[in-house]
Structure formats: C-alpha cells, structure tokens
Write an enzyme that holds these catalytic residues in place. Structure first.
Site, PDB file in Angstrom:
ATOM      1  N   LYS A  14       0.918  -1.262  -0.135  1.00 42.18           N
ATOM      2  CA  LYS A  14      -0.045  -0.163   0.162  1.00 42.18           C
ATOM      3  C   LYS A  14       0.814   1.279  -0.028  1.00 42.18           C
ATOM      4  O   LYS A  14       0.739   2.117  -0.838  1.00 42.18           O
ATOM      5  CB  LYS A  14      -1.041   0.171   1.066  1.00 42.18           C
ATOM      6  CG  LYS A  14      -1.990  -1.135   1.320  1.00 42.18           C
ATOM      7  CD  LYS A  14      -2.863  -1.103   2.453  1.00 42.18           C
ATOM      8  CE  LYS A  14      -2.114  -1.001   3.803  1.00 42.18           C
ATOM      9  NZ  LYS A  14      -1.601  -2.140   4.067  1.00 42.18           N
ATOM     10  N   ARG A  90      -9.911   0.495   8.663  1.00 36.44           N
ATOM     11  CA  ARG A  90      -9.370  -0.748   9.155  1.00 36.44           C
ATOM     12  C   ARG A  90     -10.200  -1.614   9.688  1.00 36.44           C
ATOM     13  O   ARG A  90      -9.960  -2.819  10.294  1.00 36.44           O
ATOM     14  CB  ARG A  90      -8.314  -0.473   9.997  1.00 36.44           C
ATOM     15  CG  ARG A  90      -6.888  -0.903   9.235  1.00 36.44           C
ATOM     16  CD  ARG A  90      -5.640  -0.653  10.175  1.00 36.44           C
ATOM     17  NE  ARG A  90      -4.516  -1.239  10.053  1.00 36.44           N
ATOM     18  CZ  ARG A  90      -3.329  -0.772   9.248  1.00 36.44           C
ATOM     19  NH1 ARG A  90      -3.446   0.481   8.998  1.00 36.44           N
ATOM     20  NH2 ARG A  90      -2.169  -1.274   9.117  1.00 36.44           N
ATOM     21  N   ARG A 129      11.888  -5.269   5.611  1.00 37.05           N
ATOM     22  CA  ARG A 129      11.583  -3.774   5.033  1.00 37.05           C
ATOM     23  C   ARG A 129      12.358  -2.694   5.824  1.00 37.05           C
ATOM     24  O   ARG A 129      12.523  -2.988   6.783  1.00 37.05           O
ATOM     25  CB  ARG A 129      10.106  -3.649   5.110  1.00 37.05           C
ATOM     26  CG  ARG A 129       9.361  -2.486   4.999  1.00 37.05           C
ATOM     27  CD  ARG A 129       8.132  -2.298   4.583  1.00 37.05           C
ATOM     28  NE  ARG A 129       7.424  -2.456   6.026  1.00 37.05           N
ATOM     29  CZ  ARG A 129       6.001  -2.213   6.355  1.00 37.05           C
ATOM     30  NH1 ARG A 129       5.345  -2.049   4.932  1.00 37.05           N
ATOM     31  NH2 ARG A 129       5.360  -2.086   7.375  1.00 37.05           N
ATOM     32  N   ARG A 162      11.140  -0.579  10.933  1.00 35.84           N
ATOM     33  CA  ARG A 162       9.836  -0.306  12.039  1.00 35.84           C
ATOM     34  C   ARG A 162       9.766  -1.191  13.154  1.00 35.84           C
ATOM     35  O   ARG A 162       9.946  -2.424  13.100  1.00 35.84           O
ATOM     36  CB  ARG A 162       8.669  -0.307  11.072  1.00 35.84           C
ATOM     37  CG  ARG A 162       8.287   0.789  10.556  1.00 35.84           C
ATOM     38  CD  ARG A 162       7.240   0.801   9.401  1.00 35.84           C
ATOM     39  NE  ARG A 162       6.168   0.101  10.058  1.00 35.84           N
ATOM     40  CZ  ARG A 162       4.729  -0.055   9.533  1.00 35.84           C
ATOM     41  NH1 ARG A 162       4.552   0.563   8.253  1.00 35.84           N
ATOM     42  NH2 ARG A 162       3.803  -0.639  10.037  1.00 35.84           N
ATOM     43  N   ARG A 173      -0.443  -8.407  13.677  1.00 30.36           N
ATOM     44  CA  ARG A 173      -1.407  -7.350  12.347  1.00 30.36           C
ATOM     45  C   ARG A 173      -1.853  -8.203  11.605  1.00 30.36           C
ATOM     46  O   ARG A 173      -2.784  -7.791  10.912  1.00 30.36           O
ATOM     47  CB  ARG A 173       0.138  -6.622  11.839  1.00 30.36           C
ATOM     48  CG  ARG A 173       0.479  -5.442  12.784  1.00 30.36           C
ATOM     49  CD  ARG A 173       1.735  -4.890  12.638  1.00 30.36           C
ATOM     50  NE  ARG A 173       1.867  -4.277  11.275  1.00 30.36           N
ATOM     51  CZ  ARG A 173       3.081  -4.338  10.532  1.00 30.36           C
ATOM     52  NH1 ARG A 173       4.202  -4.891  10.943  1.00 30.36           N
ATOM     53  NH2 ARG A 173       3.009  -3.536   9.539  1.00 30.36           N
TER      54      ARG A 173
END
Ligand code: AMP
Length: 216
Positions: A14, A90, A129, A162, A173
C-alpha cells in the site's frame, strides 16, 4: 482528480503504491500509519497513546483515529489534489464513520482497491523492510536494496526497520487484518466501487492496474 482507498494486509505494498500515486500524479497519500509514526517521533500525547498499540501490532482506538482522518479530509489542499487513503478504514466502524465524514464534506470515493497476496508473500516483504526516517521512502534488503547500506537514495538519511516489523507484531497485525479489516472488502464490494488486484506482481504492474479506467 481521484479519491481512492487502498486496502490490504500489512506488507502488501500500500505504501509503495501511495508513493507512486503521489510522485507520478500528485495524488496525496493519507496514511494513518505514517501520521501515527510522525506523532510518535514528535513525542506528542497522540504519539504516546498510539505507540502503546502500534508496538504490539494492535489497532489504535477508533475515536482518535477517525478524528485524525476527519481533520485531514477537511483540508482545502486535499480536496483539490485528491487523495489515497492508506491504512484507513481498518474496520467496519471506521468505514461507516468515513461515509459520514465524506457526506459532511461533500466528497465521494471513486474506487476502493483491494491489494491481495498470500501470507507467505507479505511476511517475506515485511521481513527485511526498511524505511527512510526523513522522507518515508520504502526499501527492502533483497527486493529493493538502497544503493548505499542503510541510507536513503533520495535524501541520504538513515533507514530504519519499523518497531512493529518484528515477528510477534507481524503475526498480530496479520491476525487483526483477517479479523477486523478484511470485512471492509465486502463493504465496498456492496457499494460497487471495489477493485481486486493481484499484488504479488511487480509494483509497476500493480500500479498500472490501479490506474486503469481512472480519469486522472
Ligand atoms: P501501517 O503503517 O498502516 O502498517 O500502520 C501501522 C500501525 O498503526 C498499525 O499496525 C496500527 O497499530 C496503527 N494504525 C494504522 N492505521 C490504523 C487505523 N486505521 N486504525 C487503527 N490503528 C491504525
């Protein structure tokens, strides 16, 4: 001018697609995750509250999240540029609240994009990431490495992993996505504005499909 919602599990791309929408077409990203991380960095009360949830991979309470989005959607520049909501709504309560905010501001969503990929793909993308601490550009150790180790190609700032891209938070998540967020796909399907896209492909191919049929 285009108004989009990007839906999809963490790691599906996203943020990458939001970056492309902004850099190529000036469509402003409104990312709840990015806004929360900026509040955490600035050590505001909202940041301190959000961190307690984010670090465990849980959702920040609806009240503060919805108000934050309502504020952004009232901004004249956002009305003018169009926007891509990334990470909001969400859950169904947020989707219903968004409908009210849109009516109040005389706005409508052109398309809700569901970016879809299997769990193994998103876990691979989340593991490795890294993001730029200054401009927010996203990299990946193997899929999209920066030219110099741990430094941003665009602005030379330090890249960081992160705090919620850790195995336990990732699992939580993904669970929350299935339980709370996936139902909003049906919500937008019923409104006939949903487009499903196979997001396992190259970012450019996904991007081309997002743009298909939109009047830019
Ligand atoms: P993201 O950058 O979209 O992966 O978001 C990072 C984290 O911010 C999420 O795991 C949540 O803890 C929080 N967050 C982002 N968007 C929302 C939202 N719409 N509602 C509640 N919490 C959110």
């Amino acid at each position: 001018m285009v108004r989009l919602i990007l839906i999809g599990p963490p790691g599906v791309g996203k943020g990458t697609q939001s970056e492309l929408l902004e850099s190529r077409h000036g469509i402003k990203p409104i990312s709840t995750g990015v806004i929360f991380r900026a509040e955490i960095d600035a050590q505001t009360d909202l940041g301190r509250l959000a961190k307690r949830y984010i670090d465990h991979g849980r959702l920040v309470p609806n009240g503060v999240t919805i108000e934050m989005i309502a504020k952004r959607l009232r901004l004249p520049e956002i009305r003018k540029s169009g926007f891509a909501l990334d990470g909001f709504p969400r859950n169904i309560d947020q989707a219903e609240a968004l409908d009210e905010i849109l009516i109040e501001n005389d706005l409508a969503i052109d398309r809700a994009i569901s970016l879809e990929a299997d769990t193994e793909v998103v876990v691979q993308r989340l593991t490795g990431r890294m993001g730029c601490t200054k401009c927010g550009a996203i990299y990946h150790r193997t899929n999209k490495p920066p030219q110099r180790d741990d430094l941003c190609d665009n602005c030379n700032s330090v890249l960081l992993v992160r705090s919620d891209d850790q195995p336990e938070a990732i699992r939580e998540r993904l669970r929350i996505f299935e339980e709370n967020t996936a139902p909003i796909i049906g919500y937008y399907e019923r409104k006939s504005i949903l487009k499903r896209i196979d997001a396992t492909r190259d970012a450019e191919e996904v991007f081309a499909e997002i743009l298909e049929g939109l009047t830019l």
